[in-house]
Design a protein around this motif. Structure first.
Motif, PDB file in Angstrom:
ATOM      1  N   TYR A 139       0.783  -1.234   0.000  1.00  0.00           N
ATOM      2  CA  TYR A 139       0.000   0.000   0.000  1.00  0.00           C
ATOM      3  C   TYR A 139       0.819   1.291   0.000  1.00  0.00           C
ATOM      4  N   THR A 140       2.080   1.224   0.416  1.00  0.00           N
ATOM      5  CA  THR A 140       2.842   2.452   0.666  1.00  0.00           C
ATOM      6  C   THR A 140       2.923   3.354  -0.557  1.00  0.00           C
ATOM      7  N   ARG A 141       3.217   2.790  -1.717  1.00  0.00           N
ATOM      8  CA  ARG A 141       3.430   3.631  -2.896  1.00  0.00           C
ATOM      9  C   ARG A 141       2.150   4.383  -3.264  1.00  0.00           C
ATOM     10  N   ALA A 142       1.031   3.689  -3.275  1.00  0.00           N
ATOM     11  CA  ALA A 142      -0.233   4.359  -3.590  1.00  0.00           C
ATOM     12  C   ALA A 142      -0.584   5.399  -2.535  1.00  0.00           C
ATOM     13  N   GLU A 143      -0.361   5.059  -1.265  1.00  0.00           N
ATOM     14  CA  GLU A 143      -0.675   6.013  -0.197  1.00  0.00           C
ATOM     15  C   GLU A 143       0.211   7.251  -0.300  1.00  0.00           C
ATOM     16  N   THR A 144       1.484   7.057  -0.676  1.00  0.00           N
ATOM     17  CA  THR A 144       2.391   8.199  -0.841  1.00  0.00           C
ATOM     18  C   THR A 144       1.890   9.118  -1.945  1.00  0.00           C
ATOM     19  N   ILE A 145       1.475   8.536  -3.054  1.00  0.00           N
ATOM     20  CA  ILE A 145       0.989   9.347  -4.174  1.00  0.00           C
ATOM     21  C   ILE A 145      -0.329  10.033  -3.808  1.00  0.00           C
ATOM     22  N   LYS A 146      -1.191   9.336  -3.093  1.00  0.00           N
ATOM     23  CA  LYS A 146      -2.453   9.973  -2.680  1.00  0.00           C
ATOM     24  C   LYS A 146      -2.176  11.145  -1.726  1.00  0.00           C
ATOM     25  N   THR A 147      -1.161  11.007  -0.887  1.00  0.00           N
ATOM     26  CA  THR A 147      -0.787  12.121  -0.001  1.00  0.00           C
ATOM     27  C   THR A 147      -0.285  13.312  -0.816  1.00  0.00           C
ATOM     28  N   PRO A 179      -2.005  -0.595 -13.044  1.00  0.00           N
ATOM     29  CA  PRO A 179      -3.396  -0.920 -12.676  1.00  0.00           C
ATOM     30  C   PRO A 179      -3.693  -0.630 -11.210  1.00  0.00           C
ATOM     31  N   TYR A 180      -2.745  -0.979 -10.346  1.00  0.00           N
ATOM     32  CA  TYR A 180      -2.949  -0.771  -8.904  1.00  0.00           C
ATOM     33  C   TYR A 180      -3.001   0.717  -8.560  1.00  0.00           C
ATOM     34  N   LEU A 181      -2.129   1.516  -9.189  1.00  0.00           N
ATOM     35  CA  LEU A 181      -2.148   2.950  -8.899  1.00  0.00           C
ATOM     36  C   LEU A 181      -3.396   3.620  -9.479  1.00  0.00           C
ATOM     37  N   LYS A 182      -3.790   3.214 -10.680  1.00  0.00           N
ATOM     38  CA  LYS A 182      -4.993   3.807 -11.282  1.00  0.00           C
ATOM     39  C   LYS A 182      -6.205   3.524 -10.402  1.00  0.00           C
ATOM     40  N   GLU A 183      -6.292   2.301  -9.908  1.00  0.00           N
ATOM     41  CA  GLU A 183      -7.412   1.954  -9.032  1.00  0.00           C
ATOM     42  C   GLU A 183      -7.398   2.819  -7.772  1.00  0.00           C
ATOM     43  N   ALA A 184      -6.184   3.058  -7.241  1.00  0.00           N
ATOM     44  CA  ALA A 184      -6.067   3.894  -6.034  1.00  0.00           C
ATOM     45  C   ALA A 184      -6.534   5.323  -6.319  1.00  0.00           C
ATOM     46  N   LEU A 185      -6.184   5.854  -7.502  1.00  0.00           N
ATOM     47  CA  LEU A 185      -6.609   7.214  -7.845  1.00  0.00           C
ATOM     48  C   LEU A 185      -8.112   7.257  -8.107  1.00  0.00           C
ATOM     49  N   ASP A 186      -8.629   6.214  -8.741  1.00  0.00           N
ATOM     50  CA  ASP A 186     -10.084   6.152  -8.966  1.00  0.00           C
ATOM     51  C   ASP A 186     -10.836   6.208  -7.636  1.00  0.00           C
ATOM     52  N   GLU A 187     -10.280   5.531  -6.629  1.00  0.00           N
ATOM     53  CA  GLU A 187     -10.954   5.483  -5.321  1.00  0.00           C
ATOM     54  C   GLU A 187     -11.078   6.863  -4.692  1.00  0.00           C
ATOM     55  N   VAL A 188     -10.119   7.763  -4.981  1.00  0.00           N
ATOM     56  CA  VAL A 188     -10.186   9.110  -4.396  1.00  0.00           C
ATOM     57  C   VAL A 188     -10.720  10.129  -5.404  1.00  0.00           C
ATOM     58  N   GLY A 189     -11.237   9.633  -6.525  1.00  0.00           N
ATOM     59  CA  GLY A 189     -11.897  10.499  -7.491  1.00  0.00           C
ATOM     60  C   GLY A 189     -10.972  11.389  -8.302  1.00  0.00           C
ATOM     61  N   PHE A 201       0.013   9.459 -16.067  1.00  0.00           N
ATOM     62  CA  PHE A 201       1.053   8.444 -15.964  1.00  0.00           C
ATOM     63  C   PHE A 201       1.929   8.567 -17.213  1.00  0.00           C
ATOM     64  N   LEU A 202       3.186   8.885 -16.998  1.00  0.00           N
ATOM     65  CA  LEU A 202       4.106   9.167 -18.101  1.00  0.00           C
ATOM     66  C   LEU A 202       5.148   8.051 -18.129  1.00  0.00           C
ATOM     67  N   TYR A 203       4.903   7.027 -18.927  1.00  0.00           N
ATOM     68  CA  TYR A 203       5.755   5.841 -18.886  1.00  0.00           C
ATOM     69  C   TYR A 203       6.563   5.684 -20.167  1.00  0.00           C
ATOM     70  N   LEU A 204       7.813   5.242 -19.995  1.00  0.00           N
ATOM     71  CA  LEU A 204       8.588   4.823 -21.154  1.00  0.00           C
ATOM     72  C   LEU A 204       8.017   3.501 -21.660  1.00  0.00           C
ATOM     73  N   LYS A 205       7.884   3.393 -22.955  1.00  0.00           N
ATOM     74  CA  LYS A 205       7.398   2.146 -23.523  1.00  0.00           C
ATOM     75  C   LYS A 205       8.332   0.996 -23.125  1.00  0.00           C
ATOM     76  N   PHE A 206       7.775  -0.133 -22.777  1.00  0.00           N
ATOM     77  CA  PHE A 206       8.499  -1.334 -22.353  1.00  0.00           C
ATOM     78  C   PHE A 206       9.106  -1.204 -20.956  1.00  0.00           C
ATOM     79  N   CYS A 207       8.674  -0.231 -20.177  1.00  0.00           N
ATOM     80  CA  CYS A 207       9.147  -0.135 -18.779  1.00  0.00           C
ATOM     81  C   CYS A 207       8.270  -1.046 -17.922  1.00  0.00           C
ATOM     82  N   ASP A 208       8.780  -2.257 -17.644  1.00  0.00           N
ATOM     83  CA  ASP A 208       7.967  -3.245 -16.930  1.00  0.00           C
ATOM     84  C   ASP A 208       7.574  -2.819 -15.516  1.00  0.00           C
ATOM     85  N   PRO A 209       8.511  -2.313 -14.682  1.00  0.00           N
ATOM     86  CA  PRO A 209       8.103  -1.992 -13.300  1.00  0.00           C
ATOM     87  C   PRO A 209       6.945  -0.997 -13.247  1.00  0.00           C
ATOM     88  N   HIS A 210       7.026   0.068 -14.033  1.00  0.00           N
ATOM     89  CA  HIS A 210       5.950   1.046 -14.009  1.00  0.00           C
ATOM     90  C   HIS A 210       4.668   0.489 -14.644  1.00  0.00           C
TER      91      HIS A 210
END
Length: 368
Positions: A295-303, A329-339, A315-324
């Motif tokens: 949860y920490t990463r999403a909570e940090t971004i929500k803060t 999906p998890y971060l988008k869901e977290a942002l959706d939850e806070v509108g 979300f500004l991602y380099l193409k083929f950047c696997d970690p990001h």
């Protein structure tokens, strides 16, 4: 603002090669914000972040799959083409799989005299990980001393810590002014300032940033544009900021390697230096190549979103950047939850056409 010209670097390679010739300093290249720059600087070596500048990649494709990101392929291409001939060596911290594998390829093919792997812990949530990271830095400092025949005292490390704390504090002040609508800097100018801090002589960076702040400060401005946050790895495209601004938005904060993740977190000055540096890398805001808990990463971004009154995220991602990409999906869901609405832009070394980018950004910002 003439001071901004001090942050304009048309050719980073030419600048650093000239710096080396003028000062006699040796140069170590790196490409990740988990590189312990403070120790390199304390050793009297110039830390130089490379971003992979080439537009046409040919030699690197003999060593890397075409689905490696443009940062990794571009950096290797620069090395293989001899554009980094002034660099004495490179430092590879333990981060994404592509950069870890690049380390092996680089060691065998880049032709550099010095090569260092800083094998950080991946899971940053145990006391043993904190202790391990300290041990990694002790080993890195020892390897630097042996490789370059230098001494590295606690006094020089403390001076380096003071310099980096000052750089990070000044960068954060500048970003905060922009977030508070008290800055004359545009987004692309902000991007240039932060990237320059990873390239220029660090003592010059401190001087330049101190000179910059009073020249950009404004009384609080009325801002009608939508407040946007960028989330991702690196941003090599200053034009993105211009497109956002002409589409009715303004970037007020970020979670980028070329942004807040570079300057967040001061190093304690009341501890043994290497332990204090290790603690900062253990405690700083993590990127998706590291793990603290679910949860920490999403909570940090929500803060961050709440603190800076963000209305929409890109979300500004380099193409083929696997970690990001795995993180999305998890971060988008977290942002959706806070509108907070968001959009994903996958970029390569070259941006899509201006019209295409603006159309997407205008539609997104109108929706907010």
């Amino acid at each position: 603002m003439d001071i901004l010209k001090k942050f304009e670097i048309s050719d980073p390679y030419e600048y650093v090669a000239h710096l080396k010739k003028a000062t006699g300093k040796r140069v170590l290249a790196y490409m990740c914000s988990y590189t312990p720059e403070e120790i390199i600087y304390a050793a009297g070596i110039h830390p130089f972040r490379i971003f992979g500048q080439v537009e046409a990649i040919s030699k690197a494709d003999a060593h890397l799959q075409a689905y490696s990101c443009s940062l990794v392929r571009g950096a290797l291409e620069d090395a293989l083409q001899g554009r980094l001939s002034f660099v004495d060596g490179a430092v590879f911290p333990h981060t994404c799989d592509s950069i870890q594998r690049l380390s092996d390829i680089w060691r065998l093919n880049a032709g550099m005299k010095h090569h260092f792997d800083v094998v950080w812990a991946v899971k940053l949530h145990t006391d043993s990980a904190r202790k391990y990271m300290y041990d990694v830095l002790v080993r890195f400092a020892k390897e630097l001393k042996q490789s370059f025949g230098i001494t590295l005292s606690d006094d020089t490390l403390q001076k380096a810590i003071a310099t980096y704390n000052e750089i990070r504090s000044l960068l954060k002040t500048i970003w905060q002014l922009k977030s508070d609508n008290k800055s004359a800097l545009t987004g692309s100018q902000m991007n240039a300032v932060i990237k320059a801090a990873m390239i220029l002589d660090r003592d010059q960076v401190v001087s330049n940033l101190k000179e910059l702040i009073p020249s950009i400060q404004l009384p609080p401005q009325t801002e009608k544009r939508k407040r946007i946050m960028l989330i991702g790895g690196i941003c090599n495209h200053p034009d993105i900021y211009d497109y956002i601004e002409t589409s009715g938005g303004v970037v007020v904060w970020d979670d980028l390697c070329t942004g807040s993740r570079y300057f967040e977190g001061a190093i304690a000055t009341d501890k043994e230096p290497l332990r204090a540096i290790a603690d900062r890398y253990y405690e700083r805001n993590i990127c998706p190549a590291k793990y603290r808990d679910y949860y920490t990463r999403a909570e940090t971004i929500k803060t961050m979103i709440k603190t800076h009154n963000v209305q929409g995220a890109i979300f500004l991602y380099l193409k083929f950047c696997d970690p990001h990409s795995f993180d999305y999906p998890y971060l988008k869901e977290a942002l959706d939850e806070v509108g907070v609405p968001s959009i994903l832009l996958e970029l390569e070394q070259q941006l899509p056409s201006e019209g295409q980018m603006k159309t997407r950004l205008e539609a997104f910002i109108d929706m907010i």
